[in-house]
Design a protein around this motif. Sequence first.
Motif, PDB file in Angstrom:
ATOM      1  N   MET A  59     -32.364  35.253  67.902  1.00  0.00           N
ATOM      2  CA  MET A  59     -31.453  34.158  68.117  1.00  0.00           C
ATOM      3  C   MET A  59     -30.025  34.708  68.059  1.00  0.00           C
ATOM      4  O   MET A  59     -29.687  35.453  67.155  1.00  0.00           O
ATOM      5  N   LYS A  60     -29.217  34.332  69.038  1.00  0.00           N
ATOM      6  CA  LYS A  60     -27.816  34.749  69.090  1.00  0.00           C
ATOM      7  C   LYS A  60     -26.936  33.502  69.094  1.00  0.00           C
ATOM      8  O   LYS A  60     -27.309  32.477  69.645  1.00  0.00           O
ATOM      9  N   GLN A  61     -25.774  33.607  68.507  1.00  0.00           N
ATOM     10  CA  GLN A  61     -24.843  32.481  68.450  1.00  0.00           C
ATOM     11  C   GLN A  61     -23.583  32.836  69.225  1.00  0.00           C
ATOM     12  O   GLN A  61     -22.913  33.817  68.926  1.00  0.00           O
ATOM     13  N   TYR A  62     -23.273  32.017  70.234  1.00  0.00           N
ATOM     14  CA  TYR A  62     -22.093  32.221  71.064  1.00  0.00           C
ATOM     15  C   TYR A  62     -21.026  31.190  70.706  1.00  0.00           C
ATOM     16  O   TYR A  62     -21.346  30.043  70.394  1.00  0.00           O
ATOM     17  N   ASN A  63     -19.774  31.592  70.748  1.00  0.00           N
ATOM     18  CA  ASN A  63     -18.657  30.684  70.491  1.00  0.00           C
ATOM     19  C   ASN A  63     -18.226  30.018  71.790  1.00  0.00           C
ATOM     20  O   ASN A  63     -18.123  30.670  72.826  1.00  0.00           O
ATOM     21  N   ALA A  64     -17.964  28.722  71.696  1.00  0.00           N
ATOM     22  CA  ALA A  64     -17.533  27.946  72.861  1.00  0.00           C
ATOM     23  C   ALA A  64     -16.087  27.506  72.678  1.00  0.00           C
ATOM     24  O   ALA A  64     -15.633  27.278  71.562  1.00  0.00           O
ATOM     25  N   CYS A  65     -15.402  27.380  73.794  1.00  0.00           N
ATOM     26  CA  CYS A  65     -14.041  26.862  73.829  1.00  0.00           C
ATOM     27  C   CYS A  65     -14.080  25.564  74.638  1.00  0.00           C
ATOM     28  O   CYS A  65     -14.638  25.541  75.736  1.00  0.00           O
ATOM     29  N   PRO A  98     -28.447  43.044  81.454  1.00  0.00           N
ATOM     30  CA  PRO A  98     -28.392  42.881  79.999  1.00  0.00           C
ATOM     31  C   PRO A  98     -27.722  41.562  79.602  1.00  0.00           C
ATOM     32  O   PRO A  98     -26.756  41.138  80.229  1.00  0.00           O
ATOM     33  N   ILE A  99     -28.271  40.946  78.583  1.00  0.00           N
ATOM     34  CA  ILE A  99     -27.711  39.704  78.059  1.00  0.00           C
ATOM     35  C   ILE A  99     -26.471  40.062  77.224  1.00  0.00           C
ATOM     36  O   ILE A  99     -26.556  40.908  76.335  1.00  0.00           O
ATOM     37  N   PRO A 100     -25.313  39.447  77.506  1.00  0.00           N
ATOM     38  CA  PRO A 100     -24.116  39.747  76.716  1.00  0.00           C
ATOM     39  C   PRO A 100     -24.342  39.449  75.233  1.00  0.00           C
ATOM     40  O   PRO A 100     -24.963  38.452  74.875  1.00  0.00           O
ATOM     41  N   LYS A 101     -23.841  40.344  74.400  1.00  0.00           N
ATOM     42  CA  LYS A 101     -23.931  40.150  72.956  1.00  0.00           C
ATOM     43  C   LYS A 101     -22.716  39.366  72.482  1.00  0.00           C
ATOM     44  O   LYS A 101     -21.606  39.615  72.933  1.00  0.00           O
ATOM     45  N   PRO A 102     -22.921  38.435  71.560  1.00  0.00           N
ATOM     46  CA  PRO A 102     -21.776  37.713  71.005  1.00  0.00           C
ATOM     47  C   PRO A 102     -20.873  38.692  70.254  1.00  0.00           C
ATOM     48  O   PRO A 102     -21.335  39.415  69.388  1.00  0.00           O
ATOM     49  N   GLN A 103     -19.605  38.747  70.628  1.00  0.00           N
ATOM     50  CA  GLN A 103     -18.678  39.648  69.973  1.00  0.00           C
ATOM     51  C   GLN A 103     -17.353  38.975  69.636  1.00  0.00           C
ATOM     52  O   GLN A 103     -16.613  39.473  68.808  1.00  0.00           O
ATOM     53  N   CYS A 104     -17.046  37.868  70.298  1.00  0.00           N
ATOM     54  CA  CYS A 104     -15.778  37.187  70.039  1.00  0.00           C
ATOM     55  C   CYS A 104     -15.801  36.567  68.655  1.00  0.00           C
ATOM     56  O   CYS A 104     -16.765  35.929  68.261  1.00  0.00           O
ATOM     57  N   MET A 105     -14.725  36.767  67.947  1.00  0.00           N
ATOM     58  CA  MET A 105     -14.523  36.096  66.673  1.00  0.00           C
ATOM     59  C   MET A 105     -13.430  35.075  66.893  1.00  0.00           C
ATOM     60  O   MET A 105     -12.427  35.353  67.542  1.00  0.00           O
ATOM     61  N   VAL A 106     -13.634  33.895  66.378  1.00  0.00           N
ATOM     62  CA  VAL A 106     -12.684  32.816  66.589  1.00  0.00           C
ATOM     63  C   VAL A 106     -11.868  32.622  65.313  1.00  0.00           C
ATOM     64  O   VAL A 106     -12.411  32.586  64.215  1.00  0.00           O
ATOM     65  N   GLY A 107     -10.586  32.530  65.483  1.00  0.00           N
ATOM     66  CA  GLY A 107      -9.700  32.275  64.366  1.00  0.00           C
ATOM     67  C   GLY A 107      -8.519  31.463  64.843  1.00  0.00           C
ATOM     68  O   GLY A 107      -8.296  31.311  66.047  1.00  0.00           O
ATOM     69  N   GLN A 108      -7.766  30.950  63.928  1.00  0.00           N
ATOM     70  CA  GLN A 108      -6.590  30.167  64.286  1.00  0.00           C
ATOM     71  C   GLN A 108      -5.355  30.883  63.777  1.00  0.00           C
ATOM     72  O   GLN A 108      -5.351  31.478  62.706  1.00  0.00           O
ATOM     73  N   ILE A 109      -4.312  30.797  64.565  1.00  0.00           N
ATOM     74  CA  ILE A 109      -3.022  31.373  64.201  1.00  0.00           C
ATOM     75  C   ILE A 109      -2.017  30.239  64.237  1.00  0.00           C
ATOM     76  O   ILE A 109      -1.916  29.506  65.224  1.00  0.00           O
TER      77      ILE A 109
END
Length: 71
Positions: free
Chosen positions: A1-7, A56-67
């Motif tokens: 199971m992989k978790q992707y971040n959405a915008c 290849p299935i893209p691996k989740p790598q983005c980290m989400v943060g707020q500035i």
Amino acid sequence: MKQYNACYTPIPSGYMGQLLDWPEVVTEGATIQECTELLQDALNEMIQAYSELGKPIPKPQCMVGQILAEV
């Protein structure tokens, strides 16, 4: 199971949703909930297509943060 971040971006008809690590997975919905459901469907379809093509299935790598910024 992989978790992707959405915008989610507000648009006149509701929201546009896009996966940050997989820009081809993009959709629109009247509400964030609908947009999320449609993103899930689009992601499942893209995973199936990539698998069938041997890509290849893209691996989740983005980290989400707020500035914070004073504007």
